[in-house]
Design a protein around this motif. Sequence first.
Motif, short mmCIF file in Angstrom:
data_model
loop_
_atom_site.label_atom_id
_atom_site.label_comp_id
_atom_site.label_asym_id
_atom_site.label_seq_id
_atom_site.Cartn_x
_atom_site.Cartn_y
_atom_site.Cartn_z
N TYR A 1 1.39 10.47 6.95
CA TYR A 1 2.38 9.40 6.83
C TYR A 1 1.88 8.14 7.54
N LEU A 2 1.27 8.33 8.72
CA LEU A 2 0.84 7.16 9.48
C LEU A 2 -0.34 6.47 8.82
N VAL B 1 1.74 3.32 4.00
CA VAL B 1 1.95 1.99 3.43
C VAL B 1 1.38 1.91 2.02
N GLU B 2 0.20 2.50 1.80
CA GLU B 2 -0.35 2.44 0.44
C GLU B 2 0.47 3.27 -0.53
N LEU B 3 1.00 4.40 -0.06
CA LEU B 3 1.68 5.29 -1.00
C LEU B 3 3.09 4.83 -1.31
N THR B 4 3.80 4.27 -0.31
CA THR B 4 5.19 3.89 -0.55
C THR B 4 5.40 2.39 -0.63
N GLY B 5 4.53 1.59 0.00
CA GLY B 5 4.71 0.16 0.00
C GLY B 5 5.77 -0.32 0.96
N SER B 6 6.25 0.56 1.83
CA SER B 6 7.31 0.19 2.76
C SER B 6 6.71 -0.08 4.12
N ALA B 7 7.00 -1.26 4.69
CA ALA B 7 6.44 -1.60 6.00
C ALA B 7 7.07 -0.77 7.10
N GLY C 1 10.15 4.77 4.75
CA GLY C 1 9.24 5.40 3.80
C GLY C 1 9.34 6.92 3.84
#
Lengths: 144, 112, 185
Positions: C135-136, C140-146, C151
């Motif tokens: 997750y860490l 960001v690449e997989l979900t696009g959520s900052a 995410g």
Amino acid sequence: MTGMTNIVKTVTRIIGGVVFLFGLYIVTHGHLSPGGGFAGGTIIAGAFILLVLAYGDNIMHLRRIKEESSALENIAIFCILIMAAVGFLLGTKVFFNNFLPIGTAGQLISAGIIPLFNILIGIEVAAALFTIFLAFVIFKEEEK
Amino acid sequence: MILYFLCFVLFLVGLYGVITRRNVIKIVLGICIMEYSINLLLILIGYVHDGVAPIIVKGSAETNFVDPLPQAMVLTVIVIGLATTAMLLAIAIRVYRKHGTFDIREIKNLKG
Amino acid sequence: MEALLAVIILLMIAGSIYTLHARDLLSAVIAYGITGFGLVICFLLLKAPDLAIAQIVVEIITLIIMIAVIRISTREDLTEGATIKVEGVRYVNLRSAVYFVTGLLFVVGFLYFFVKSTLNLDPFGVHSARMAQVYLEQGVELTGSANLVAGVLFDFRAYDTLGEATILITAVVGILTVLRLKGRK
């Protein structure tokens, strides 16, 4: 139920809208900054509870609001299920698939379905907590 | 390790309240205290020294984040906790209306 | 950092002990706020701002509902000492003795399992994120959520969120059923 004194009513008139707006901000910026559907939904419910506590209302109107917020909660959770099913039907066969384009991280319109889920969960939590509060208020009023 | 132990002591305080109090409201408060201690323990386990909140700011090369998984789980637990507490209080107020007291020893209709 | 957290948790313990022993239910409910707001400060210190925002509002709504319940019932707590007096002679109350022994058994049992489980844990501040490493690194690449918490909550573990919403709606239905005054004919 009767409302409170004039001081409380005036202060509520000033800050009630600001609290509601802050809740909306927390919900819609849930994928960029701290917050999200759960936190923002509780803040929105708190704004409505503040209004009911400060101004009071007659019981028939409260009953109608309770029906409406309960229906809103059901609609929100139904929409969550529909979005999950749409993600299942489009593309790979994964429940809760993120089917919208991801975009660049850090923009307001990004992260696919996460902002939509945030908004729906916010509506659901706010309506649920407000319904719980109204159930207690109506119970107290009916006993008299 | 001392923090985990203090958290556990908080859990035991809630357990003590649930076991020894007679008042239904006090029992509900004891359950809430146990829930809080569990939330705190999960977040304590996920902390790293000099960590930052798991929010990625564009341009910063920070990599030492705290664990986002316990935070996500505890976020749901907090809202569920409010709903279950309200459920317990609703049952308590109905019991008060039927029996006229909050004493759980006086409520004997359910005794087998 | 650790010392500050220890002081706050000690304050929470003191507040909860007072909560369980207050004679007035209203003051018990208000003293319960010490535990809740102490928890908010702990969340802020432990870098969990999402939880702090949610907890501080939930705390206030809980207080409102509890005060509503106390307003329509009674404020007085039931008092009971550890000893009872019969014809001038003090006896130990058998019920409180039984409760004390039961509580002691529970404490010993829980302490045993607590020590056994914390021996395998990392010490405070040294967390090897086995599950969350993916997750860490790629969140960001997989979900696009900052915000990685959002995410995890809505993308990687959306099933948990759906279950949470289901529990919430079940609790609301239960409360509406329990608090209905007139039954349906």
